[in-house]
Every structure is written in C-alpha cells, then in structure tokens.
Write an enzyme that holds these catalytic residues in place. Structure first.
Site, PDB file in Angstrom:
ATOM      1  CE  LYS A  22      -1.701   1.271   4.092  1.00 49.58           C
ATOM      2  NZ  LYS A  22      -1.788   2.946   4.154  1.00 49.58           N
ATOM      3  CG  ASN A  23       2.146   2.422   3.760  1.00 50.40           C
ATOM      4  OD1 ASN A  23       1.108   2.912   2.929  1.00 50.40           O
ATOM      5  ND2 ASN A  23       2.323   2.591   4.488  1.00 50.40           N
ATOM      6  CB  CYS A 119      -6.151   9.785  10.240  1.00 50.01           C
ATOM      7  SG  CYS A 119      -4.067   9.181  10.701  1.00 50.01           S
ATOM      8  NE  ARG A 124       0.146  11.007   9.786  1.00 51.33           N
ATOM      9  CZ  ARG A 124      -0.291  10.106   9.303  1.00 51.33           C
ATOM     10  NH1 ARG A 124      -1.797   9.436   9.592  1.00 51.33           N
ATOM     11  NH2 ARG A 124      -0.063   9.088   8.503  1.00 51.33           N
ATOM     12  CG  ASP A 308       3.074   1.138   9.262  1.00 51.28           C
ATOM     13  OD1 ASP A 308       3.716   1.615   8.490  1.00 51.28           O
ATOM     14  OD2 ASP A 308       2.948   2.158   9.835  1.00 51.28           O
ATOM     15  NE  ARG A 400      -7.043   4.516   4.711  1.00 50.20           N
ATOM     16  CZ  ARG A 400      -6.694   5.788   5.948  1.00 50.20           C
ATOM     17  NH1 ARG A 400      -7.033   6.019   6.330  1.00 50.20           N
ATOM     18  NH2 ARG A 400      -5.784   6.398   4.621  1.00 50.20           N
TER      19      ARG A 400
HETATM   20  C1  EPZ Z   1       3.705   7.308   5.646  1.00 49.86           C
HETATM   21  O1  EPZ Z   1       2.962   7.945   6.811  1.00 49.86           O
HETATM   22  C2  EPZ Z   1       3.015   5.605   5.797  1.00 49.86           C
HETATM   23  N1  EPZ Z   1       1.840   5.980   5.403  1.00 49.86           N
HETATM   24  C3  EPZ Z   1       2.626   5.747   7.901  1.00 49.86           C
HETATM   25  O2  EPZ Z   1       2.332   4.045   7.201  1.00 49.86           O
HETATM   26  C4  EPZ Z   1       3.389   5.092   8.277  1.00 49.86           C
HETATM   27  O3  EPZ Z   1       3.361   5.758  10.027  1.00 49.86           O
HETATM   28  C5  EPZ Z   1       4.762   6.814   8.273  1.00 49.86           C
HETATM   29  O4  EPZ Z   1       5.104   6.694   6.269  1.00 49.86           O
HETATM   30  C6  EPZ Z   1       5.747   6.389   8.971  1.00 49.86           C
HETATM   31  O5  EPZ Z   1       6.560   5.198   8.120  1.00 49.86           O
HETATM   32  C7  EPZ Z   1       2.018   5.887   4.010  1.00 49.86           C
HETATM   33  O6  EPZ Z   1       2.627   5.878   3.415  1.00 49.86           O
HETATM   34  C8  EPZ Z   1       0.936   6.378   3.245  1.00 49.86           C
HETATM   35  P1  EPZ Z   1       5.688  10.742   8.058  1.00 49.86           P
HETATM   36  P2  EPZ Z   1       3.480   9.770   6.367  1.00 49.86           P
HETATM   37  O7  EPZ Z   1       5.714  12.199   7.047  1.00 49.86           O
HETATM   38  O8  EPZ Z   1       4.389  10.493   5.456  1.00 49.86           O
HETATM   39  C9  EPZ Z   1       5.781  13.958  11.088  1.00 49.86           C
HETATM   40  C10 EPZ Z   1       0.413   3.331   7.327  1.00 49.86           C
HETATM   41  O9  EPZ Z   1      -0.427   2.439   8.795  1.00 49.86           O
HETATM   42  N2  EPZ Z   1       5.705  14.589   9.927  1.00 49.86           N
HETATM   43  O10 EPZ Z   1       6.920   9.829   7.668  1.00 49.86           O
HETATM   44  O11 EPZ Z   1       2.662  10.678   7.122  1.00 49.86           O
HETATM   45  C11 EPZ Z   1       4.489  13.511  11.836  1.00 49.86           C
HETATM   46  O12 EPZ Z   1       3.599  14.009  12.470  1.00 49.86           O
HETATM   47  C12 EPZ Z   1       0.076   4.140   7.633  1.00 49.86           C
HETATM   48  O13 EPZ Z   1      -0.188   2.013   6.581  1.00 49.86           O
HETATM   49  C13 EPZ Z   1       6.561  15.886  10.541  1.00 49.86           C
HETATM   50  O14 EPZ Z   1       6.932  16.670  11.491  1.00 49.86           O
HETATM   51  O15 EPZ Z   1       4.786  10.036   7.935  1.00 49.86           O
HETATM   52  C14 EPZ Z   1       4.932  11.535  11.924  1.00 49.86           C
HETATM   53  O16 EPZ Z   1       5.174  12.421  13.456  1.00 49.86           O
HETATM   54  C15 EPZ Z   1      -0.096   4.917   9.297  1.00 49.86           C
HETATM   55  N3  EPZ Z   1       5.822  17.401   9.535  1.00 49.86           N
HETATM   56  C16 EPZ Z   1       6.218  11.531  11.818  1.00 49.86           C
HETATM   57  O17 EPZ Z   1       6.670  12.546  11.012  1.00 49.86           O
HETATM   58  C17 EPZ Z   1       5.610  16.667   7.692  1.00 49.86           C
HETATM   59  O18 EPZ Z   1       5.837  17.719   6.880  1.00 49.86           O
HETATM   60  C18 EPZ Z   1       6.191  10.660  10.341  1.00 49.86           C
HETATM   61  O19 EPZ Z   1       5.595  10.904   8.901  1.00 49.86           O
HETATM   62  C19 EPZ Z   1       5.922  15.329   7.564  1.00 49.86           C
HETATM   63  C20 EPZ Z   1       6.019  14.323   8.972  1.00 49.86           C
END
Ligand code: EPZ
Length: 421
Positions: A22-23, A119, A124, A308, A400
């Site tokens: 998915k990711n 979410c 996020r 995850d 999802r």
């Molecule tokens: C991706 O989400 C995945 N989703 C998530 O999987 C996964 O948990 C996550 O990466 C971490 O590995 C998809 O790929 C579609 P991040 P993403 O940006 O990109 C902070 C699942 O269950 N952050 O790495 O949203 C954020 O708040 C889902 O499959 C900022 O501060 O994750 C979080 O605390 C859930 N500023 C941390 O970084 C930003 O601009 C990780 O977020 C962006 C993120």
C-alpha cells in the site's frame, strides 16, 4: 455497517501470498501524473480502498485510470491533465492525497489542495513537505483550509535537509525535484523500501535519482518523464502481520513474497519471542509450538522497528509470557488500540509514549472496534487467540490496508466471517 466475527483458538497453517505494498503503490500512482507521454501500467496493485481513493483523485485532475482486479493491474494515462486542484471530499479521506502536490507542481508550476486531514494517530503536519517545495523555489499560500503551491518560473534544484526523515515529505520532494532545473541533494530523507520503490519507478520513467534508501539522495532534474510499466514491491507490513498471526496462534505459515531484507526488525523480535523462522528467497516460514516470551519494542524510522507493526506486536505481548515495553517514537498518539485490547482483558499501562504490557494467560472475546488501520489489524490478531467469538466493527479502517483479509485467513484455517451489523 459490517463486522467481523472471529472465533479464537485455531492455529493458522498453510501459505499466504502477500499483496503489493500500500505505502509503495500510493506514491507511485501519484508519480504517474508525471508521465507526459505514454501510459503507465502498474502490476501487483492491491484492490485496497486507499488505491481506489488515490485513483479517483488523479482522475479528478484528468488522468485516465483503469483497474483490472483480476490481474491486479492499474493503467494510468496522464498525458493530458486538465486541472491542478483535487476535490476536497476525496482529499480529506486520505492523507496520502497530499502526494499529488509534488507531481503537479513540477509539471504545471502549481497545485491546490485542501489541507490533508490528520487522523487518529496524530496531527500529521506537512511542514517538511512545504520546506522542500519552498527550497525548490515554490511559493506557498495557506488559507480557508486550502493550500496553494505555485512556481511560475519552474522549480530549481537545491540542497534540502529534513529535520525528521518523513516518508511523505521525502516522496513529495523526490517527485517535485525530478524535473526541477539542476541538482537537488536531499539530506536525512526517509530510507524505507517504499522510498526505493518510488525512486526506481521514477528512474524507469526517465528520472535521474541516486541514493534512495540511504541518508543522502541526489536528484538530477530532467526535461520530462514518460509513463512506464512497473511492478510494486510486496507489502512488508501485511507480511509482518501474518507472521505474527502464525506465531501467536502456534501455527505454521509460509508467507509467500515476504522480503526478509524489509523485515529484519520484525524477524529479530519474533525470534527473541521464541518463534521459529525459516527465511528463503521467495518467502518466510513462521511457526511456533510453545508460548511466546515478552520482548521490548521501540519504533524508529527505517531501518528501525516499524511503527506500522507496533499495534500488532502489542497484541502479541498481551498474551506473551512476562512483561514487554512498547515505546512509540514516530507518532504522538498511536496507542488507540490499548483501550480496545483492555476490553479483551489485556493488562497494559500507558505513560505518554511508553506502554507496559504484562502478558495474560488468555484474552477474552469481546465487542471491539478498529480505531485506525494497524489497530484494526491488532484486534484481528487478538481475536484469533481469544477465548470465544470476538466482534470487530469499523472495518473501513482495516479495508484500507489489508486486501482479501477474510479470504486469506480462512485459507489458513481461521474461523472468521464478515457479516452485516
Ligand atoms: C507514511 O505516513 C505511511 N503512510 C504511514 O503508514 C507510516 O506510519 C509513516 O509513513 C511512518 O513510517 C503512507 O506511506 C501512505 P511521516 P507519513 O511523514 O508519510 C511527522 C499505515 O498504517 N511529520 O514519515 O504521513 C509526523 O507528524 C500508515 O500504513 C512532520 O512533523 O509519515 C509523524 O510524527 C500509517 N512534518 C512523523 O513525522 C511533516 O511535514 C512521521 O510522519 C511530515 C511528517
């Protein structure tokens, strides 16, 4: 509304084939918007709700999308896009919608989208995405729940440091820099396998990206990209979830397509817990006969323990021998499953980002709900070992990220059915 009914106690046996990730497929579908000539044909695309949502989003800006569920192939023709703004109702369904900004910005010099919903697992923010776009020369305007990104003179390569190795920000910046003028150096990027898959797809489309999967990525801007064929990597989190199911139910399952390279922390922790694993080139066999021992988990960006898989491991710790500690460092609110596991008799104490789980003899069937995608997976695992028939609601979260979950579990001997509430 539908619900799952799961009768616990059956050891899972047999083999299960893991679907496309998915990711990986969500950012890659967003990247198809960069294909100015030719259509892209993606293989191993799972029929997930999120795949349907992002397909509708790229259709809303003019891409022509066809999905063949039979052979799990998605065809995208993005040669003639008509808009650079996606409808709010679609965007708010899924945070990954934000991934269309990078491609639209670099191809058309502008993109407008409603601010992605947070979410259940945290606020996020998108500050790191915006930092990347600005570093490439874009202007950002935020107002009335919308965000508008423009680069009338096109994007220009730059050196960008990510304060946190954000997966989404890394993906958006890779796509924006792919046809920016000059070179971009991305420091402290996310190193997940899904980042490598996206970079591989962009390179097949004609991009020049080097270093994906390491802590420095170099992107040399090219004129234009074309649609191409590509096969998505298997889903390491789906694989990890079935590995845990095999170990928790004291079963014996071959997880076909699991890539051991992508699952090192999960493999290590399962072995520490006393499960037996056999790793081979086309999958991983997981089996266990006795009770599992408690282990400690601390989630970290890749290659650390995946956030995850945190909820799923907590379900395992709930019935393991001893006390296990779970520290969640990636998201600020990813313990929503604790309350639901407690309803089944789990003994869990939470203190900020640390949860202590004392294993109990048996979990009790109960009526529980999926609070988010991976929490839903954790409830399925808990139900597979609980005494009695557990009811799980709010299945849209689970849909999802887990394709054909009921069919796959039934084929392994689970007593599970999906019925109308
Ligand atoms: C991706 O989400 C995945 N989703 C998530 O999987 C996964 O948990 C996550 O990466 C971490 O590995 C998809 O790929 C579609 P991040 P993403 O940006 O990109 C902070 C699942 O269950 N952050 O790495 O949203 C954020 O708040 C889902 O499959 C900022 O501060 O994750 C979080 O605390 C859930 N500023 C941390 O970084 C930003 O601009 C990780 O977020 C962006 C993120």
């Amino acid at each position: 509304m539908e619900k799952l009914l799961i009768e616990g106690g059956a050891p899972l046996k047999g083999r299960v084939k893991i679907s496309g990730a998915k990711n990986a497929v969500l950012p890659i579908i967003a990247a198809t918007l960069l294909g100015e000539e030719k259509e892209s044909v993606l293989e191993e695309v799972p029929g997930l709700c999120d795949v349907k949502t992002i397909s509708e989003i790229i259709e809303s800006v003019g891409a022509k999308v066809r999905y063949n569920a039979e052979n799990e192939t998605l065809t995208v023709d993005a040669t003639n896009l008509i808009a650079t703004e996606a409808p709010t109702d679609l965007v708010r369904k899924m945070r990954a919608s934000f991934l269309i900004i990078g491609p639209l910005l670099t191809r058309y010099g502008k993109a407008k989208i409603s601010l992605p919903g947070g979410c259940a697992i945290g606020t996020r923010p998108i500050d790191l995405h915006l930092k990347g776009f600005e570093a490439l020369g874009a202007k950002i305007e935020i107002g009335h729940g919308f965000i508008s990104v423009t680069a009338p003179n096109g994007l220009v390569g730059n050196r960008i440091y990510l304060d946190f190795p954000s997966v989404g920000a890394t993906e958006n910046i890779l796509m924006a820099a792919a046809t920016a003028k000059g070179e971009t150096y991305l420091e402290n990027p996310a190193e997940e396998p899904e980042i490598v898959d996206l970079a591989n797809f962009l390179n097949v489309m004609g991009a020049k990206i080097r270093g994906a999967g390491t802590n420095l990525i170099k992107i040399t801007g090219v004129e234009r990209l074309r649609g191409e064929n590509y096969t998505i990597i298997p889903d390491r989190i789906e694989a990890g979830t079935y590995m845990l199911a095999a170990a928790m139910t004291k079963g014996d399952v071959f997880i076909e397509n699991a890539i051991r390279e992508h699952l090192k922390p999960v493999i290590a922790k399962l072995k520490d817990a006393g499960a037996s694993l056999e790793e081979s080139i086309n999958g991983i066999r997981v089996y266990a006969s006795g009770d599992l021992k408690s282990v400690d988990i601390k989630t970290m960006p890749y290659p650390g323990f995946p956030t995850d898989m945190q909820a799923q491991f907590m379900a395992m710790l709930a019935i393991s021998k001893g006390k296990g500690q779970v520290i969640e460092t990636v998201f600020e609110n990813r313990f929503m499953h604790v309350e639901e596991l407690r309803r089944m008799g789990a003994n869990i104490t939470v203190n900020e980002r640390c949860a202590e789980v004392v294993g109990v003899e048996k979990l009790k069937a109960s009526r529980v709900k999926a609070t988010d995608l991976r929490a839903g997976a954790a409830m399925v695992l808990a139900a597979l070992v609980a005494d009695g028939v557990t009811e799980i609601t709010a299945l849209h979260h689970i849909d999802r990220g887990y394709h054909n979950l009921v069919e796959k579990l039934i084929s392994l001997g689970a007593k599970i059915k999906r019925i109308e509430e």
